[in-house]
Design a protein around this motif. Sequence first.
Motif, PDB file in Angstrom:
ATOM      1  N   GLY A 137       0.791  -1.231   0.000  1.00 42.24           N
ATOM      2  CA  GLY A 137       0.000   0.000   0.000  1.00 42.24           C
ATOM      3  C   GLY A 137       0.819   1.275   0.000  1.00 42.24           C
ATOM      4  O   GLY A 137       0.260   2.379  -0.036  1.00 42.24           O
ATOM      5  N   ALA A 138       2.138   1.152   0.040  1.00 38.04           N
ATOM      6  CA  ALA A 138       2.994   2.338   0.142  1.00 38.04           C
ATOM      7  C   ALA A 138       3.104   3.083  -1.183  1.00 38.04           C
ATOM      8  O   ALA A 138       3.151   2.469  -2.242  1.00 38.04           O
ATOM      9  CB  ALA A 138       4.385   1.931   0.624  1.00 38.04           C
ATOM     10  N   GLN A 139       3.144   4.397  -1.103  1.00 33.83           N
ATOM     11  CA  GLN A 139       3.444   5.209  -2.280  1.00 33.83           C
ATOM     12  C   GLN A 139       4.954   5.322  -2.492  1.00 33.83           C
ATOM     13  O   GLN A 139       5.423   5.536  -3.596  1.00 33.83           O
ATOM     14  CB  GLN A 139       2.851   6.617  -2.142  1.00 33.83           C
ATOM     15  CG  GLN A 139       1.375   6.711  -2.442  1.00 33.83           C
ATOM     16  CD  GLN A 139       0.539   6.240  -1.274  1.00 33.83           C
ATOM     17  OE1 GLN A 139       0.752   6.652  -0.137  1.00 33.83           O
ATOM     18  NE2 GLN A 139      -0.427   5.380  -1.534  1.00 33.83           N
ATOM     19  N   MET A 140       5.693   5.184  -1.368  1.00 36.71           N
ATOM     20  CA  MET A 140       7.155   5.260  -1.472  1.00 36.71           C
ATOM     21  C   MET A 140       7.779   4.346  -0.428  1.00 36.71           C
ATOM     22  O   MET A 140       7.271   4.220   0.681  1.00 36.71           O
ATOM     23  CB  MET A 140       7.651   6.689  -1.279  1.00 36.71           C
ATOM     24  CG  MET A 140       9.170   6.831  -1.426  1.00 36.71           C
ATOM     25  SD  MET A 140       9.744   8.559  -1.543  1.00 36.71           S
ATOM     26  CE  MET A 140       9.449   9.124   0.134  1.00 36.71           C
ATOM     27  N   ILE A 141       8.888   3.702  -0.800  1.00 36.54           N
ATOM     28  CA  ILE A 141       9.692   2.909   0.127  1.00 36.54           C
ATOM     29  C   ILE A 141      11.069   3.540   0.204  1.00 36.54           C
ATOM     30  O   ILE A 141      11.698   3.799  -0.820  1.00 36.54           O
ATOM     31  CB  ILE A 141       9.811   1.444  -0.326  1.00 36.54           C
ATOM     32  CG1 ILE A 141       8.425   0.777  -0.367  1.00 36.54           C
ATOM     33  CG2 ILE A 141      10.739   0.670   0.600  1.00 36.54           C
ATOM     34  CD1 ILE A 141       8.448  -0.648  -0.889  1.00 36.54           C
ATOM     35  N   VAL A 142      11.524   3.808   1.423  1.00 39.98           N
ATOM     36  CA  VAL A 142      12.841   4.397   1.642  1.00 39.98           C
ATOM     37  C   VAL A 142      13.757   3.324   2.220  1.00 39.98           C
ATOM     38  O   VAL A 142      13.521   2.799   3.304  1.00 39.98           O
ATOM     39  CB  VAL A 142      12.770   5.594   2.617  1.00 39.98           C
ATOM     40  CG1 VAL A 142      14.168   6.173   2.845  1.00 39.98           C
ATOM     41  CG2 VAL A 142      11.824   6.665   2.088  1.00 39.98           C
ATOM     42  N   PHE A 143      14.790   2.981   1.467  1.00 43.37           N
ATOM     43  CA  PHE A 143      15.816   2.058   1.953  1.00 43.37           C
ATOM     44  C   PHE A 143      16.952   2.900   2.517  1.00 43.37           C
ATOM     45  O   PHE A 143      17.682   3.547   1.762  1.00 43.37           O
ATOM     46  CB  PHE A 143      16.326   1.162   0.828  1.00 43.37           C
ATOM     47  CG  PHE A 143      15.318   0.151   0.357  1.00 43.37           C
ATOM     48  CD1 PHE A 143      14.974  -0.937   1.152  1.00 43.37           C
ATOM     49  CD2 PHE A 143      14.706   0.293  -0.877  1.00 43.37           C
ATOM     50  CE1 PHE A 143      14.045  -1.872   0.720  1.00 43.37           C
ATOM     51  CE2 PHE A 143      13.779  -0.641  -1.319  1.00 43.37           C
ATOM     52  CZ  PHE A 143      13.437  -1.722  -0.513  1.00 43.37           C
ATOM     53  N   ASN A 144      17.100   2.916   3.824  1.00 41.17           N
ATOM     54  CA  ASN A 144      18.155   3.733   4.408  1.00 41.17           C
ATOM     55  C   ASN A 144      19.348   2.880   4.854  1.00 41.17           C
ATOM     56  O   ASN A 144      19.318   1.663   4.752  1.00 41.17           O
ATOM     57  CB  ASN A 144      17.616   4.590   5.562  1.00 41.17           C
ATOM     58  CG  ASN A 144      16.889   3.761   6.608  1.00 41.17           C
ATOM     59  OD1 ASN A 144      17.302   2.653   6.925  1.00 41.17           O
ATOM     60  ND2 ASN A 144      15.808   4.302   7.139  1.00 41.17           N
ATOM     61  N   ARG A 145      20.397   3.591   5.298  1.00 43.39           N
ATOM     62  CA  ARG A 145      21.652   2.943   5.714  1.00 43.39           C
ATOM     63  C   ARG A 145      22.263   2.106   4.581  1.00 43.39           C
ATOM     64  O   ARG A 145      22.862   1.062   4.803  1.00 43.39           O
ATOM     65  CB  ARG A 145      21.435   2.093   6.968  1.00 43.39           C
ATOM     66  CG  ARG A 145      20.850   2.924   8.118  1.00 43.39           C
ATOM     67  CD  ARG A 145      20.641   2.111   9.372  1.00 43.39           C
ATOM     68  NE  ARG A 145      20.010   2.988  10.386  1.00 43.39           N
ATOM     69  CZ  ARG A 145      18.864   2.703  10.996  1.00 43.39           C
ATOM     70  NH1 ARG A 145      18.216   1.599  10.720  1.00 43.39           N
ATOM     71  NH2 ARG A 145      18.367   3.526  11.902  1.00 43.39           N
ATOM     72  N   MET A 146      22.064   2.587   3.354  1.00 38.90           N
ATOM     73  CA  MET A 146      22.643   1.925   2.175  1.00 38.90           C
ATOM     74  C   MET A 146      24.093   2.374   2.010  1.00 38.90           C
ATOM     75  O   MET A 146      24.401   3.560   2.134  1.00 38.90           O
ATOM     76  CB  MET A 146      21.866   2.294   0.910  1.00 38.90           C
ATOM     77  CG  MET A 146      20.474   1.722   0.823  1.00 38.90           C
ATOM     78  SD  MET A 146      20.434  -0.019   0.359  1.00 38.90           S
ATOM     79  CE  MET A 146      21.052   0.049  -1.313  1.00 38.90           C
ATOM     80  N   GLU A 147      24.972   1.414   1.729  1.00 40.59           N
ATOM     81  CA  GLU A 147      26.359   1.745   1.448  1.00 40.59           C
ATOM     82  C   GLU A 147      26.466   2.244   0.005  1.00 40.59           C
ATOM     83  O   GLU A 147      25.873   1.675  -0.903  1.00 40.59           O
ATOM     84  CB  GLU A 147      27.256   0.522   1.642  1.00 40.59           C
ATOM     85  CG  GLU A 147      27.386   0.069   3.092  1.00 40.59           C
ATOM     86  CD  GLU A 147      28.139   1.073   3.955  1.00 40.59           C
ATOM     87  OE1 GLU A 147      28.946   1.863   3.391  1.00 40.59           O
ATOM     88  OE2 GLU A 147      27.920   1.084   5.180  1.00 40.59           O
ATOM     89  N   LYS A 148      27.208   3.295  -0.192  1.00 37.39           N
ATOM     90  CA  LYS A 148      27.391   3.833  -1.526  1.00 37.39           C
ATOM     91  C   LYS A 148      28.025   2.777  -2.432  1.00 37.39           C
ATOM     92  O   LYS A 148      29.009   2.130  -2.059  1.00 37.39           O
ATOM     93  CB  LYS A 148      28.295   5.073  -1.477  1.00 37.39           C
ATOM     94  CG  LYS A 148      28.172   5.963  -2.698  1.00 37.39           C
ATOM     95  CD  LYS A 148      26.817   6.674  -2.733  1.00 37.39           C
ATOM     96  CE  LYS A 148      26.750   7.667  -3.890  1.00 37.39           C
ATOM     97  NZ  LYS A 148      25.460   8.371  -3.934  1.00 37.39           N
ATOM     98  N   GLY A 149      27.419   2.579  -3.596  1.00 36.47           N
ATOM     99  CA  GLY A 149      27.930   1.595  -4.530  1.00 36.47           C
ATOM    100  C   GLY A 149      27.343   0.213  -4.345  1.00 36.47           C
ATOM    101  O   GLY A 149      27.663  -0.704  -5.113  1.00 36.47           O
TER     102      GLY A 149
END
Length: 314
Positions: A137-149
């Motif tokens: 049901g989400a309009q947006m999912i935020v994946f945080n604490r992602m390592e660059k690359g």
Amino acid sequence: MQQIPVYVFTGFLDSGKTKFIQETFEDPRFNAGERTLLLAFEEGEEEYDFSTYPHQNVFLEVLDQATVTTKELAALAKKHKVERVVAELNGMQQIGDLYMRFPEEWVVAQEVMFADSTTFQAYNANMRNLMMDKMVGAQMIVFNRMEKGADVMPFHKIARAANRRVDILYDYTDGTTQFDEIEDPLPFDINAPVIQVKDEDFAIWYRDVSEEPQKYDGKTVRFKAQVAMLKRDKDNMFAPGRFVMTCCVDDIQFCGIPCRYAGSKTLESRSWVMVTAKISAEKHRLYKGDIGPVLTALSVEKNAVPANPDVAEF
């Protein structure tokens, strides 16, 4: 009755919900002093700092998501004379259960899910039902604490499998963010003279045609399906479809599309057929007043046993 918009933030404990809500309240574009009921259904390590934004009209209430009632929510809205609601939900509870208890005038304006990228895949493997509940049901999912690359494709695939239209944002540990721009080509050609839907692609096609029926208006489709008879439209109509599993066995349901067919009375319920039909976007009682896909059969071939008769999956 004046509607009250509700902004919902979901995800598991310590996934970043509180921090994002805090930053949202600090943004004058969102918070210019509107009377806001802030519902905290989960208490993590992070706490709200009311000193950093216009806070005199933000009213924090800590509640139990499993037991709160419609009457209690309505009373709080009335008590604080709120113009909107911001809700931080408990990740271990089902969202729909809470929505059923929202007062009638409360309307979900936006639902955003937060996920810790370091634990997301493990949670999805072990608590898929709860994860799907948040993603569908989400309009947006935020994946945080992602390592660059880092490789984002595994996250993209899981999110889009649950919700093809969701926006995805990657929040990196270096402080930068990036929206997901990966294109998801459909496994069939919607511009072909006849759209050929394979057995394994039925669930994807069903979701796509249900979400965007106008995109398919006037097109012709061909697919294998089981026969289901409609209770109210018994004459010259049936609903070809398949059993589809959204996230787990408990969520298996039959997904069929109403189809006009003069020979519908000759069909046997649950038998397999090959349907070639013209698609139109129109209203039907199955869609409760909304526009959805309706088929007009060009041919219906009996005894069309599929290569994979098992339950399809989104």
